[in-house]
Design a protein around this motif. Structure first.
Motif, PDB file in Angstrom:
ATOM      1  N   PHE A 101      -4.380  -1.863  -2.540  1.00 46.01           N
ATOM      2  CA  PHE A 101      -5.195  -2.101  -1.351  1.00 46.01           C
ATOM      3  C   PHE A 101      -5.328  -3.604  -1.143  1.00 46.01           C
ATOM      4  N   ARG A 135     -21.424   1.870 -14.908  1.00 47.26           N
ATOM      5  CA  ARG A 135     -20.339   2.795 -15.099  1.00 47.26           C
ATOM      6  C   ARG A 135     -19.006   2.126 -14.785  1.00 47.26           C
ATOM      7  N   ILE A 144     -22.282  -1.176 -12.055  1.00 43.23           N
ATOM      8  CA  ILE A 144     -22.255  -0.192 -10.978  1.00 43.23           C
ATOM      9  C   ILE A 144     -23.183   0.968 -11.294  1.00 43.23           C
ATOM     10  N   LEU A 187     -15.110   2.549 -13.358  1.00 41.31           N
ATOM     11  CA  LEU A 187     -14.379   3.437 -12.454  1.00 41.31           C
ATOM     12  C   LEU A 187     -13.408   4.293 -13.242  1.00 41.31           C
ATOM     13  N   VAL A 198     -12.894   4.201   1.341  1.00 50.38           N
ATOM     14  CA  VAL A 198     -12.999   2.743   1.427  1.00 50.38           C
ATOM     15  C   VAL A 198     -12.374   2.262   2.741  1.00 50.38           C
ATOM     16  N   PHE A 228     -22.024   3.268  -4.681  1.00 54.99           N
ATOM     17  CA  PHE A 228     -20.894   3.251  -5.621  1.00 54.99           C
ATOM     18  C   PHE A 228     -21.145   4.247  -6.747  1.00 54.99           C
ATOM     19  N   ARG A 264     -19.295   7.067  -5.252  1.00 52.94           N
ATOM     20  CA  ARG A 264     -18.094   6.565  -5.936  1.00 52.94           C
ATOM     21  C   ARG A 264     -17.108   5.835  -5.057  1.00 52.94           C
ATOM     22  N   PHE A 265     -17.608   5.097  -4.074  1.00 52.09           N
ATOM     23  CA  PHE A 265     -16.695   4.213  -3.339  1.00 52.09           C
ATOM     24  C   PHE A 265     -17.400   2.913  -2.970  1.00 52.09           C
ATOM     25  N   ALA A 266     -16.582   1.875  -2.782  1.00 51.53           N
ATOM     26  CA  ALA A 266     -17.107   0.571  -2.388  1.00 51.53           C
ATOM     27  C   ALA A 266     -17.364   0.598  -0.886  1.00 51.53           C
ATOM     28  N   MET A 298     -12.287  -5.114  -3.072  1.00 55.23           N
ATOM     29  CA  MET A 298     -13.364  -6.101  -2.967  1.00 55.23           C
ATOM     30  C   MET A 298     -12.833  -7.504  -3.218  1.00 55.23           C
ATOM     31  N   THR A 324     -10.947   8.336  -3.393  1.00 47.94           N
ATOM     32  CA  THR A 324     -12.001   7.553  -2.735  1.00 47.94           C
ATOM     33  C   THR A 324     -11.474   6.387  -1.931  1.00 47.94           C
ATOM     34  N   ILE A 325     -10.233   5.958  -2.209  1.00 49.98           N
ATOM     35  CA  ILE A 325      -9.741   4.784  -1.492  1.00 49.98           C
ATOM     36  C   ILE A 325      -9.674   5.071   0.011  1.00 49.98           C
ATOM     37  N   TRP A 345       0.820  -1.202   0.000  1.00 45.55           N
ATOM     38  CA  TRP A 345       0.000   0.000   0.000  1.00 45.55           C
ATOM     39  C   TRP A 345       0.856   1.256   0.000  1.00 45.55           C
ATOM     40  N   SER A 360      -8.462   0.349  -7.954  1.00 45.20           N
ATOM     41  CA  SER A 360      -8.311   0.281  -6.496  1.00 45.20           C
ATOM     42  C   SER A 360      -9.506  -0.317  -5.753  1.00 45.20           C
ATOM     43  N   ASP A 361     -10.703   0.219  -5.957  1.00 39.93           N
ATOM     44  CA  ASP A 361     -11.842  -0.271  -5.172  1.00 39.93           C
ATOM     45  C   ASP A 361     -12.161  -1.720  -5.493  1.00 39.93           C
ATOM     46  N   TYR A 362     -12.004  -2.077  -6.765  1.00 42.59           N
ATOM     47  CA  TYR A 362     -12.291  -3.455  -7.160  1.00 42.59           C
ATOM     48  C   TYR A 362     -11.279  -4.413  -6.540  1.00 42.59           C
TER      49      TYR A 362
END
Lengths: 314, 296
Positions: free
Chosen positions: A37, B294, B235, B296, B97, B30, B34-36, A103, B93-94, A31, A98-100
C-alpha cells in the motif's frame, strides 16, 4: 474553430491521461502485483518532476543546477532519483505490515513535500522552477507541439506497459504474486520476501518518477502548489481500483476512464453559474470519493480483472 | 528556562492534547475494528465545523457549543461505518483502509462545499495570555485545552475499567473470538467505539481550530501525528494513546528549542517530520508500543 478547440482539448486530456496511466501502472506494480500500500504517490511523482526539471533546465542561480542536459537524460534522472528515494524508504518501511506501511507512506509524502517547500537552494522553494524544456521544443511550436508531446507520452506509456507486462509474466512476477497472496508459504518456499518487496517498491517509485518528469516537461513549470498532492494520489488509487488491480491493461484503461470522467465533468461544471464554479471541483472530488466506495463494494475486481498467466510446462 | 516552558512546553502540551484525543479514537478503532482509520483527521474537521456553525447562530463560547460538533461527528461516523465500512468487514482490512482514505476525501470535499475552503476563526481579536507568578505566560485557551483533556482522560479511564460497556470494549479489543463466544454484542461495541471516537475527534477538532483557525485540511494535517501517538501508546490501549499524544506533541515542539547552540535543534519547518520518525522507529524496534499494545 470550435472543432479544433475541442480537438486540442482532447489532446490535452489524452496527455494528462497518459501521465496518469504511467502512475497507475506504477501503482499496479506496487499494489496490484506486490500488495504494497502506497499513499505517498504524489511524493515520488514530485521527486521525479523536480529531478527532471533540475537536470534539463538552463543554468540558474535560483535552484540547484540547471544542467541543461537533454530531456531523455532528465527522464532517466527522474527515475533514478525517485527510485533511490523509494529504496531508502523501502529499506526502512518495507518490513511493516500493510496498515502500518499505509500510515508510514503518508508520512513519507509529507516529508518529501516539506523538503521541496523548504530547501530553496534545491528547488527554489514555493516560487518553483520555470523554463522546463519540452522535447522537440525547437522544432515545433504552438499547438502542434502538444501533438508531438502526446506521442512522446504515449510512447512512454507503451514502454512502461511492455516492461510491466514482462515483469508480470516473469518468474519474478510470479514470486511477487505468491508473496502477495500468501506470504508465509512464499517464505517457506525459500523466497526472500523482504528483498522482493524492496525491489517492487523501488521499481514502482522509479516509474512514478518517470510520470513526474513527463508532467514537468508538459507544464514547463513546476512549484509545490502546482498539483494538489492528495488529489493525485487519490485519483490514481481510484483509477487502479476501477481498472482492475493486478492487470496492466486494466490499469491503463482505468486511468483513461476515470480521467475522461474527471475532465468531462469539468466541461459540464464550467457551464454552472460563477458562484458555483469554484465549488464544482469539490463536488467532483466528492463524486470520485463515492465512486471509489461503489467500486470497492460492488466492483472489486475492476473493469479488467486480473487473469493469472497460464503456466507453461515446457 | 521560562522561555522553554512558555513557548515550547505548554504549546507542546496543548497540541499534544489534540493529538491525544484524536489518537484515542484511532487506537480504539484499530483495536476493535482492526484497521487504520484514515478519515479520522477529517472527522475532526467535520466536528470543528459543526461547532463553528453553531457559533454563528448562538452567541456563546465555542467550548460550550461542543455538543453540536460532537453530534455532527457522531452522525457522520455512524453513517460512514454503516454505508462504507460495514460492507467490507469480511474482506482483508486493507480494503477498509482504502475505503477510509476515500471517506477522508469525501469529508474534506463536503467541508469545502458547505463551509468554503478558506480560513475561518471561532473568536476574532487578540487574546492576551494569562500571567501566573509574574513568569508563566500561558494563553487561556491552552489552559482550557490541557485541563479538559486531562478530565476527559480520567473519565475515559473510569468508563473503560468500571462500566460494563467499557469492559466489553476492552474484551472485544483483546480477544474478539472469546468475546463473541461469551455473548457480547460486537456490533453494539462497534457502534459505541464510533460514538466515543467521534466525540473525542470533534473535541480535538475544535481545540485545533481554536488554536489556529478552521480550514478543510486541518484534520488531515494532524493525522500523521495521531497515528504516531496511537502506535506509541500501543494499539488498542486508549490510555497509552493519550500518553502517546502528549509525548508526540511535546517532542514536536521541543525539538525546535535551542538545545545545543543558538540555532534550533531542528528547523521548525521540519517539525512535523518528528512524528513520522518516532512512529517508524517504534514500528521497527518496539511495535507493541510503550504500553504493550496489540500487534497486527
Amino acid at each position: 474553430m470550435e472543432m479544433t478547440g475541442l480537438f486540442f482539448y482532447l489532446v490535452s486530456v489524452l496527455i494528462a491521461g497518459g501521465i496518469y496511466a504511467v502512475l497507475c501502472l506504477a501503482l499496479n506494480v506496487q499494489w496490484g502485483m506486490g500488495g504494497l500500500f502506497n499513499a505517498g504517490i504524489a511524493g515520488f511523482f514530485a521527486v521525479g518532476a523536480y529531478a527532471s526539471a533540475i537536470v534539463t533546465t538552463a543554468a540558474s542561480d535560483k535552484h540547484l543546477g540547471g544542467f541543461g542536459l537533454p530531456i531523455p537524460l532528465g527522464l532517466v534522472a527522474a527515475m533514478i532519483v525517485a527510485g533511490a528515494t523509494g529504496w531508502i524508504v523501502a529499506k526502512i518501511c518495507v518490513r511493516l505490515k500493510s496498515d502500518y506501511l499505509a500510515m508510514a507512506s503518508v508520512g513519507i509524502a509529507e516529508i518529501l513535500r516539506l523538503v521541496i517547500v523548504n530547501e530553496s537552494w534545491l528547488t527554489n522553494g514555493s516560487l518553483g522552477i520555470s523554463g522546463v524544456p519540452r522535447p522537440f521544443g525547437d522544432l515545433v511550436q504552438g499547438r502542434s507541439a502538444d501533438l508531438v508531446y502526446l506521442a512522446v507520452v504515449w510512447f512512454c506509456v507503451l514502454c512502461v506497459y511492455i516492461l510491466c507486462q514482462r515483469l508480470y509474466v516473469s518468474p519474478w512476477g510470479r514470486t511477487l504474486r505468491a508473496i502477495r497472496d500468501n506470504e508465509d508459504s512464499a517464505r517457506a518456499a525459500g523466497k526472500d520476501v523482504d528483498w522482493f518487496r524492496v525491489q517492487t517498491f523501488v521499481i514502482g517509485c522509479a516509474i512514478m518518477g518517470l510520470a513526474g518528469g513527463l508532467s514537468a516537461h508538459y507544464f514547463k513549470f513546476l512549484s509545490p502548489s502546482a498539483t494538489e498532492p492528495l488529489l493525485v494520489t487519490f485519483l490514481v488509487w481510484v483509477m487502479l481500483m476501477a481498472g482492475g488491480s493486478g492487470n496492466n491493461r486494466g490499469a491503463i484503461l482505468g486511468a483513461l476512464a476515470i480521467w475522461f470522467i474527471w475532465s468531462a465533468t469539468e466541461i459540464l461544471t464550467s457551464r454552472l453559474p460563477p458562484e458555483w464554479i469554484t465549488r464544482s471541483s469539490y463536488i467532483r472530488m466528492l463524486l470520485v470519493g463515492l465512486l471509489l466506495q461503489f467500486v470497492l463494494q460492488k466492483f472489486r475486481s475492476g473493469l479488467m480483472p486480473e487473469k493469472s498467466p497460464k503456466i507453461r510446462s515446457d | 528556562m521560562i522561555d522553554f516552558i512558555n513557548l515550547y512546553l505548554v504549546p507542546g502540551l496543548a497540541i499534544g492534547s489534540v493529538y491525544a484525543l484524536g489518537a484515542v479514537g484511532i487506537s480504539m478503532i484499530f483495536g476493535i475494528l482492526r484497521f487504520a482509520h484514515f478519515a479520522h483527521g477529517d472527522l475532526m474537521t467535520i466536528g470543528g465545523y459543526g461547532v463553528l456553525t453553531a457559533v454563528w447562530f448562538i452567541p456563546a463560547h465555542p467550548l460550550l457549543l461542543l455538543p453540536f460538533g460532537i453530534a455532527l461527528a457522531i452522525v457522520s461516523a455512524l453513517a460512514v461505518d454503516r454505508f462504507f465500512y460495514k460492507p467490507l468487514r469480511q474482506l482483508p482490512t486493507i480494503y477498509t483502509v482504502i475505503a477510509s482514505f476515500g471517506v477522508a476525501l469525501i469529508f474534506r470535499s463536503l467541508a469545502q462545499l458547505f463551509w468554503s475552503s478558506g480560513n475561518q476563526v471561532f473568536i476574532s481579536g487578540v487574546r492576551m495570555p494569562v500571567v501566573l507568578f509574574d513568569t508563566f505566560r500561558i494563553s487561556e485557551l491552552h489552559m482550557q485545552v490541557i485541563s479538559l483533556t486531562v478530565i476527559i482522560a480520567v473519565a475515559l479511564h473510569y468508563f473503560l475499567t468500571r462500566s460494563k460497556l467499557g469492559r466489553a470494549m476492552r474484551a472485544v479489543s483483546d480477544e474478539p473470538d472469546l468475546a463473541a463466544v461469551a455473548g457480547l454484542d460486537t456490533e453494539r461495541v462497534v457502534r459505541w467505539t464510533w460514538v466515543i471516537g467521534a466525540s473525542l475527534a470533534a473535541t480535538a477538532g475544535v481545540f485545533a481550530g481554536m488554536d489556529t483557525s478552521m480550514h478543510p485540511n486541518l484534520g488531515w494535517n494532524l493525522l500523521l501525528a495521531m497515528f504516531a501517538a496511537a502506535v506509541l501508546g500501543g494499539i488498542g490501549k486508549p490510555m497509552g494513546a493519550i500518553a502517546g499524544g502528549f509525548i508526540i506533541g511535546i517532542a514536536e515542539e521541543t525539538v525546535t528549542y535551542t538545545w545545543l547552540s543558538d540555532e534550533a535543534l531542528i528547523s521548525p519547518s521540519y517539525k512535523s517530520a518528528v512524528a513520522f520518525f518516532i512512529m517508524v522507529a517504534l514500528l521497527l524496534f518496539r511495535p507493541q508500543g510503550l504500553f504493550k499494545g496489540r500487534l497486527l
